[in-house]
Design a protein around this motif. Structure first.
Motif, PDB file in Angstrom:
ATOM      1  N   ILE A 234     -16.594 -39.222  -3.109  1.00 12.98           N
ATOM      2  CA  ILE A 234     -15.666 -40.328  -2.842  1.00 12.98           C
ATOM      3  C   ILE A 234     -16.319 -41.667  -3.148  1.00 12.98           C
ATOM      4  O   ILE A 234     -15.685 -42.567  -3.697  1.00 12.98           O
ATOM      5  CB  ILE A 234     -15.169 -40.264  -1.384  1.00 12.98           C
ATOM      6  CG1 ILE A 234     -14.301 -39.026  -1.186  1.00 12.98           C
ATOM      7  CG2 ILE A 234     -14.384 -41.512  -1.022  1.00 12.98           C
ATOM      8  CD1 ILE A 234     -13.961 -38.741   0.257  1.00 12.98           C
ATOM      9  N   PHE A 235     -17.610 -41.818  -2.814  1.00 14.58           N
ATOM     10  CA  PHE A 235     -18.295 -43.090  -3.060  1.00 14.58           C
ATOM     11  C   PHE A 235     -18.550 -43.318  -4.541  1.00 14.58           C
ATOM     12  O   PHE A 235     -18.414 -44.430  -5.036  1.00 14.58           O
ATOM     13  CB  PHE A 235     -19.632 -43.117  -2.314  1.00 14.58           C
ATOM     14  CG  PHE A 235     -19.591 -43.856  -1.022  1.00 14.58           C
ATOM     15  CD1 PHE A 235     -20.319 -45.009  -0.854  1.00 14.58           C
ATOM     16  CD2 PHE A 235     -18.822 -43.400   0.029  1.00 14.58           C
ATOM     17  CE1 PHE A 235     -20.288 -45.695   0.339  1.00 14.58           C
ATOM     18  CE2 PHE A 235     -18.779 -44.065   1.220  1.00 14.58           C
ATOM     19  CZ  PHE A 235     -19.510 -45.227   1.390  1.00 14.58           C
ATOM     20  N   GLU A 236     -18.969 -42.295  -5.246  1.00 10.38           N
ATOM     21  CA  GLU A 236     -19.405 -42.470  -6.623  1.00 10.38           C
ATOM     22  C   GLU A 236     -18.279 -42.347  -7.646  1.00 10.38           C
ATOM     23  O   GLU A 236     -18.298 -43.023  -8.668  1.00 10.38           O
ATOM     24  CB  GLU A 236     -20.500 -41.455  -6.957  1.00 10.38           C
ATOM     25  CG  GLU A 236     -21.768 -41.659  -6.179  1.00 10.38           C
ATOM     26  CD  GLU A 236     -22.385 -42.996  -6.450  1.00 10.38           C
ATOM     27  OE1 GLU A 236     -22.476 -43.385  -7.621  1.00 10.38           O
ATOM     28  OE2 GLU A 236     -22.773 -43.667  -5.479  1.00 10.38           O
TER      29      GLU A 236
ATOM     30  N   ILE B 298     -11.745 -45.165   2.275  1.00 15.02           N
ATOM     31  CA  ILE B 298     -13.161 -44.921   2.013  1.00 15.02           C
ATOM     32  C   ILE B 298     -13.533 -45.442   0.629  1.00 15.02           C
ATOM     33  O   ILE B 298     -14.584 -46.061   0.450  1.00 15.02           O
ATOM     34  CB  ILE B 298     -13.487 -43.421   2.145  1.00 15.02           C
ATOM     35  CG1 ILE B 298     -13.185 -42.948   3.565  1.00 15.02           C
ATOM     36  CG2 ILE B 298     -14.947 -43.153   1.813  1.00 15.02           C
ATOM     37  CD1 ILE B 298     -13.234 -41.449   3.736  1.00 15.02           C
ATOM     38  N   SER B 299     -12.679 -45.212  -0.358  1.00 17.03           N
ATOM     39  CA  SER B 299     -12.991 -45.708  -1.704  1.00 17.03           C
ATOM     40  C   SER B 299     -12.907 -47.229  -1.775  1.00 17.03           C
ATOM     41  O   SER B 299     -13.661 -47.862  -2.502  1.00 17.03           O
ATOM     42  CB  SER B 299     -12.072 -45.067  -2.740  1.00 17.03           C
ATOM     43  OG  SER B 299     -10.733 -45.448  -2.527  1.00 17.03           O
ATOM     44  N   GLN B 300     -12.007 -47.842  -1.002  1.00 16.92           N
ATOM     45  CA  GLN B 300     -11.959 -49.305  -0.947  1.00 16.92           C
ATOM     46  C   GLN B 300     -13.198 -49.861  -0.263  1.00 16.92           C
ATOM     47  O   GLN B 300     -13.733 -50.898  -0.652  1.00 16.92           O
ATOM     48  CB  GLN B 300     -10.695 -49.776  -0.227  1.00 16.92           C
ATOM     49  CG  GLN B 300      -9.440 -49.523  -1.017  1.00 16.92           C
ATOM     50  CD  GLN B 300      -8.184 -49.810  -0.204  1.00 16.92           C
ATOM     51  OE1 GLN B 300      -8.251 -50.065   0.987  1.00 16.92           O
ATOM     52  NE2 GLN B 300      -7.037 -49.744  -0.870  1.00 16.92           N
ATOM     53  N   PHE B 301     -13.679 -49.155   0.767  1.00 16.73           N
ATOM     54  CA  PHE B 301     -14.916 -49.553   1.434  1.00 16.73           C
ATOM     55  C   PHE B 301     -16.106 -49.429   0.490  1.00 16.73           C
ATOM     56  O   PHE B 301     -17.001 -50.280   0.485  1.00 16.73           O
ATOM     57  CB  PHE B 301     -15.132 -48.694   2.683  1.00 16.73           C
ATOM     58  CG  PHE B 301     -16.465 -48.882   3.331  1.00 16.73           C
ATOM     59  CD1 PHE B 301     -16.738 -50.027   4.052  1.00 16.73           C
ATOM     60  CD2 PHE B 301     -17.446 -47.919   3.207  1.00 16.73           C
ATOM     61  CE1 PHE B 301     -17.973 -50.201   4.651  1.00 16.73           C
ATOM     62  CE2 PHE B 301     -18.677 -48.084   3.792  1.00 16.73           C
ATOM     63  CZ  PHE B 301     -18.947 -49.228   4.533  1.00 16.73           C
TER      64      PHE B 301
ATOM     65  N   PHE C 231      -5.211 -39.032  -2.918  1.00 22.48           N
ATOM     66  CA  PHE C 231      -5.193 -38.605  -1.523  1.00 22.48           C
ATOM     67  C   PHE C 231      -5.194 -39.835  -0.621  1.00 22.48           C
ATOM     68  O   PHE C 231      -6.034 -40.710  -0.751  1.00 22.48           O
ATOM     69  CB  PHE C 231      -6.406 -37.722  -1.206  1.00 22.48           C
ATOM     70  CG  PHE C 231      -6.445 -36.464  -2.018  1.00 22.48           C
ATOM     71  CD1 PHE C 231      -5.512 -35.472  -1.848  1.00 22.48           C
ATOM     72  CD2 PHE C 231      -7.444 -36.283  -2.968  1.00 22.48           C
ATOM     73  CE1 PHE C 231      -5.541 -34.324  -2.597  1.00 22.48           C
ATOM     74  CE2 PHE C 231      -7.496 -35.125  -3.720  1.00 22.48           C
ATOM     75  CZ  PHE C 231      -6.536 -34.138  -3.538  1.00 22.48           C
ATOM     76  N   GLN C 232      -4.241 -39.894   0.296  1.00 26.02           N
ATOM     77  CA  GLN C 232      -4.128 -41.043   1.188  1.00 26.02           C
ATOM     78  C   GLN C 232      -5.346 -41.195   2.088  1.00 26.02           C
ATOM     79  O   GLN C 232      -5.731 -42.309   2.430  1.00 26.02           O
ATOM     80  CB  GLN C 232      -2.870 -40.904   2.066  1.00 26.02           C
ATOM     81  CG  GLN C 232      -1.579 -41.026   1.320  1.00 26.02           C
ATOM     82  CD  GLN C 232      -1.329 -42.446   0.852  1.00 26.02           C
ATOM     83  OE1 GLN C 232      -1.982 -43.390   1.272  1.00 26.02           O
ATOM     84  NE2 GLN C 232      -0.370 -42.603  -0.047  1.00 26.02           N
ATOM     85  N   LEU C 233      -5.963 -40.105   2.470  1.00 30.83           N
ATOM     86  CA  LEU C 233      -7.101 -40.134   3.382  1.00 30.83           C
ATOM     87  C   LEU C 233      -8.321 -40.807   2.769  1.00 30.83           C
ATOM     88  O   LEU C 233      -9.091 -41.472   3.459  1.00 30.83           O
ATOM     89  CB  LEU C 233      -7.457 -38.703   3.812  1.00 30.83           C
ATOM     90  CG  LEU C 233      -8.613 -38.535   4.780  1.00 30.83           C
ATOM     91  CD1 LEU C 233      -8.239 -39.129   6.123  1.00 30.83           C
ATOM     92  CD2 LEU C 233      -8.975 -37.083   4.918  1.00 30.83           C
ATOM     93  N   THR C 234      -8.494 -40.686   1.469  1.00 24.95           N
ATOM     94  CA  THR C 234      -9.691 -41.201   0.823  1.00 24.95           C
ATOM     95  C   THR C 234      -9.556 -42.644   0.327  1.00 24.95           C
ATOM     96  O   THR C 234     -10.560 -43.232  -0.067  1.00 24.95           O
ATOM     97  CB  THR C 234     -10.090 -40.315  -0.365  1.00 24.95           C
ATOM     98  OG1 THR C 234      -9.032 -40.310  -1.321  1.00 24.95           O
ATOM     99  CG2 THR C 234     -10.383 -38.901   0.087  1.00 24.95           C
ATOM    100  N   ARG C 235      -8.373 -43.194   0.359  1.00 25.92           N
ATOM    101  CA  ARG C 235      -8.200 -44.569  -0.131  1.00 25.92           C
ATOM    102  C   ARG C 235      -9.005 -45.597   0.662  1.00 25.92           C
ATOM    103  O   ARG C 235      -9.658 -46.450   0.058  1.00 25.92           O
ATOM    104  CB  ARG C 235      -6.728 -44.944  -0.152  1.00 25.92           C
ATOM    105  CG  ARG C 235      -6.024 -44.359  -1.335  1.00 25.92           C
ATOM    106  CD  ARG C 235      -4.650 -44.921  -1.509  1.00 25.92           C
ATOM    107  NE  ARG C 235      -3.998 -44.236  -2.620  1.00 25.92           N
ATOM    108  CZ  ARG C 235      -2.708 -44.134  -2.754  1.00 25.92           C
ATOM    109  NH1 ARG C 235      -1.921 -44.675  -1.862  1.00 25.92           N
ATOM    110  NH2 ARG C 235      -2.190 -43.492  -3.782  1.00 25.92           N
TER     111      ARG C 235
END
Length: 110
Positions: A40-42, A56-59, A50-54
């Protein structure tokens, strides 16, 4: 490079989970979660639908290289500290090395 780190960490996490020891199962599960965090980070493009990872990816877009170094290096130590085997050292060692590379990038050219 980070997809290879993700794949090896994920595979070694599954390999570590195949055991009857509870610490092995916990360390393998943490290693699998660590592989997902690296993905998710890279490579946030892989998880953009996926709504859950948005969040985290914005962070991860706002995080500096030194913070990524601390996150990856700190999280990679936990499974190795729980259950020290070759599979945890190989899988988490790659993630730790990515953290070291980010730390070196944050230091810059001297």
């Amino acid at each position: 490079m980070c997809l290879c780190v993700y794949a090896v960490c994920f595979a070694m996490g599954i390999w570590t989970c195949i055991s009857i020891h509870i610490l092995s199962i916990v360390a393998g599960a943490i290693q699998i979660v660590l592989a997902m965090i690296v993905l998710i980070f890279e490579v946030p493009v892989c998880c953009q639908f996926f709504q859950l990872t948005r969040p985290i990816s914005q962070f991860s877009d706002r995080v500096s290289s030194m913070q990524r170094a601390f996150i990856f290096s700190g999280l990679a130590i936990i499974p190795v500290a729980l259950y020290f085997t070759v599979s945890t050292v190989i899988g988490c060692g790659l993630v730790f090395s990515v953290g070291v590379i980010y730390g070196l990038m944050a230091l810059g050219k001297k």
